[in-house]
Write an enzyme that holds these catalytic residues in place. Structure first.
Site, PDB file in Angstrom:
ATOM      1  CG  HIS A 135     -51.656 -32.031 100.769  1.00 32.86           C
ATOM      2  ND1 HIS A 135     -50.887 -31.204 101.544  1.00 32.86           N
ATOM      3  CD2 HIS A 135     -52.071 -33.044 101.581  1.00 32.86           C
ATOM      4  CE1 HIS A 135     -50.831 -31.684 102.778  1.00 32.86           C
ATOM      5  NE2 HIS A 135     -51.539 -32.808 102.827  1.00 32.86           N
ATOM      6  CE  LYS A 139     -54.797 -29.871 102.441  1.00 33.66           C
ATOM      7  NZ  LYS A 139     -55.950 -30.344 103.212  1.00 33.66           N
TER       8      LYS A 139
HETATM    9  N1  NAP Z   1     -57.116 -34.680 109.619  1.00 34.78           N
HETATM   10  C1  NAP Z   1     -56.675 -35.586 108.759  1.00 34.78           C
HETATM   11  O1  NAP Z   1     -55.934 -36.516 109.121  1.00 34.78           O
HETATM   12  C2  NAP Z   1     -57.109 -35.492 107.312  1.00 34.78           C
HETATM   13  C3  NAP Z   1     -56.696 -36.419 106.360  1.00 34.78           C
HETATM   14  C4  NAP Z   1     -57.189 -36.318 105.055  1.00 34.78           C
HETATM   15  C5  NAP Z   1     -58.082 -35.302 104.745  1.00 34.78           C
HETATM   16  N2  NAP Z   1     -58.436 -34.388 105.682  1.00 34.78           N
HETATM   17  C6  NAP Z   1     -59.444 -33.355 105.426  1.00 34.78           C
HETATM   18  O2  NAP Z   1     -60.709 -33.990 105.479  1.00 34.78           O
HETATM   19  C7  NAP Z   1     -61.612 -33.361 104.574  1.00 34.78           C
HETATM   20  C8  NAP Z   1     -62.165 -34.392 103.623  1.00 34.78           C
HETATM   21  O3  NAP Z   1     -61.085 -34.961 102.852  1.00 34.78           O
HETATM   22  P1  NAP Z   1     -61.344 -36.009 101.695  1.00 34.78           P
HETATM   23  O4  NAP Z   1     -60.003 -36.258 101.115  1.00 34.78           O
HETATM   24  O5  NAP Z   1     -62.178 -37.130 102.178  1.00 34.78           O
HETATM   25  O6  NAP Z   1     -62.184 -35.063 100.705  1.00 34.78           O
HETATM   26  P2  NAP Z   1     -63.299 -35.481  99.650  1.00 34.78           P
HETATM   27  O7  NAP Z   1     -62.945 -36.757  98.963  1.00 34.78           O
HETATM   28  O8  NAP Z   1     -63.572 -34.255  98.824  1.00 34.78           O
HETATM   29  O9  NAP Z   1     -64.548 -35.793 100.579  1.00 34.78           O
HETATM   30  C9  NAP Z   1     -65.379 -34.827 101.175  1.00 34.78           C
HETATM   31  C10 NAP Z   1     -66.771 -35.413 101.097  1.00 34.78           C
HETATM   32  O10 NAP Z   1     -67.690 -34.620 101.876  1.00 34.78           O
HETATM   33  C11 NAP Z   1     -68.851 -34.481 101.104  1.00 34.78           C
HETATM   34  N3  NAP Z   1     -69.621 -33.309 101.550  1.00 34.78           N
HETATM   35  C12 NAP Z   1     -69.550 -32.033 101.157  1.00 34.78           C
HETATM   36  N4  NAP Z   1     -70.428 -31.279 101.850  1.00 34.78           N
HETATM   37  C13 NAP Z   1     -71.066 -32.101 102.693  1.00 34.78           C
HETATM   38  C14 NAP Z   1     -72.092 -31.935 103.663  1.00 34.78           C
HETATM   39  N5  NAP Z   1     -72.648 -30.756 103.883  1.00 34.78           N
HETATM   40  N6  NAP Z   1     -72.515 -33.030 104.344  1.00 34.78           N
HETATM   41  C15 NAP Z   1     -71.979 -34.232 104.139  1.00 34.78           C
HETATM   42  N7  NAP Z   1     -70.992 -34.466 103.217  1.00 34.78           N
HETATM   43  C16 NAP Z   1     -70.554 -33.407 102.514  1.00 34.78           C
HETATM   44  C17 NAP Z   1     -68.364 -34.362  99.681  1.00 34.78           C
HETATM   45  O11 NAP Z   1     -69.373 -34.642  98.777  1.00 34.78           O
HETATM   46  P3  NAP Z   1     -69.185 -34.180  97.215  1.00 34.78           P
HETATM   47  O12 NAP Z   1     -67.939 -34.825  96.728  1.00 34.78           O
HETATM   48  O13 NAP Z   1     -70.396 -34.722  96.569  1.00 34.78           O
HETATM   49  O14 NAP Z   1     -69.081 -32.690  97.230  1.00 34.78           O
HETATM   50  C18 NAP Z   1     -67.286 -35.439  99.674  1.00 34.78           C
HETATM   51  O15 NAP Z   1     -67.811 -36.725  99.432  1.00 34.78           O
HETATM   52  C19 NAP Z   1     -60.807 -32.236 103.938  1.00 34.78           C
HETATM   53  O16 NAP Z   1     -61.018 -31.043 104.683  1.00 34.78           O
HETATM   54  C20 NAP Z   1     -59.364 -32.680 104.087  1.00 34.78           C
HETATM   55  O17 NAP Z   1     -58.461 -31.597 104.105  1.00 34.78           O
HETATM   56  C21 NAP Z   1     -57.971 -34.477 106.946  1.00 34.78           C
END
Ligand code: NAP
Length: 238
Positions: A135, A139
């Site tokens: 990844h 991550k």
């Molecule tokens: N299941 C699936 O198919 C799948 C696919 C892709 C990703 N994921 C998972 O989904 C999650 C997010 O992935 P991503 O790629 O979107 O990550 P990302 O770009 O880091 O997005 C996470 C977002 O959540 C925000 N955040 C942090 N704490 C928060 C809170 N308390 N309340 C509201 N928002 C908050 C972060 O803000 P800041 O940046 O300002 O900290 C960031 O904007 C990860 O755990 C990843 O492993 C799952």
């Protein structure tokens, strides 16, 4: 539908695009900068909440959605140690919780292929099984939630494998999951069965987050009006 997006990172933004293209409206966006807006009152103005944040905040976010009485679809990984607690809260609140470690249709077909291959390999103890997941460098968790789902299925089927380890030298009864973090790779999972004479390998490579985001929006559409714990198996009927 009116949607709440809890988490507006890479996935949140991609989900927004797909949701709008399918005629949905984003009523509420919660990010790290406005947690005060995540209230029962605001959530109740939405039909479904979509949660993609970080492991530390996910469970708290689910609970407020259960209290507000709206379905929550989440893909945040790294919080599964609290799975039983979350499922119990959801059922007690008569809520709806759709969780998938991976929302892509291709990966969910790959999950099925993984189970089928494991059944074929189960009688051949000359082959050792191991997994690699790659990844992007941003991550936060390792191994990936998808890798854990794949590993759990292998452990149920392959005799003699009773647990997994991540980037450690495995004991004979352990399945090794190697994690690599490289550039902006959206996600690659490979399962390899190897003997002294040959190996069999299956790989799924995600090309972009688009397929994941589409799966999430389909899951949100499916969740409306349904109760309990929902998964991709329910949505895809596999
Ligand atoms: N299941 C699936 O198919 C799948 C696919 C892709 C990703 N994921 C998972 O989904 C999650 C997010 O992935 P991503 O790629 O979107 O990550 P990302 O770009 O880091 O997005 C996470 C977002 O959540 C925000 N955040 C942090 N704490 C928060 C809170 N308390 N309340 C509201 N928002 C908050 C972060 O803000 P800041 O940046 O300002 O900290 C960031 O904007 C990860 O755990 C990843 O492993 C799952």
């Amino acid at each position: 539908m009116n949607l709440a997006l809890i988490g507006y990172g890479k996935m949140g933004k991609e989900i927004e695009k797909i949701a709008v293209s399918r005629g949905h409206k984003i009523n509420l966006i919660i990010d790290i900068n406005n947690p005060q807006d995540l209230t029962i009152e605001n959530l109740q103005k939405c039909d479904v909440a979509i949660e993609f944040t970080i492991p530390d905040s996910a469970v708290k976010n689910y609970n407020i959605c259960f209290e507000a009485g709206i379905p929550v679809v989440s893909g945040t990984t790294g919080w599964l140690g609290k799975k039983e607690e979350v499922f119990k809260k959801c059922v007690e609140a008569n809520g709806t919780f759709f969780y998938a470690s991976n929302f892509s249709i291709g990966v969910n077909i790959f999950f099925e292929l993984n189970r089928k291959l494991a059944y074929l390999m189960a009688d051949y103890s000359d082959y050792n099984v191991e997994m690699t997941e790659v990844h992007h460098i941003h991550k936060l968790d390792a191994p990936s939630g998808t890798a854990i789902s794949l590993a759990e299925d292998i452990l149920k089927i392959i005799p003699g494998k009773t647990g997994w380890v991540n980037d450690e030298i495995p004991l004979e009864n352990e399945l090794n999951i190697k994690s690599e973090r490289i550039g902006e790779v959206p996600g690659i999972h490979t399962i390899k069965y190897e003997s002294d004479v040959d190996f069999i390998e299956i790989t799924h490579s995600t090309k972009s987050r688009k397929g994941l985001a589409l799966g999430v929006v389909l899951a949100a559409e499916y969740s409306l009006g349904r109760k309990g714990i929902l998964t991709m198996k329910d949505l895809l009927n596999i």
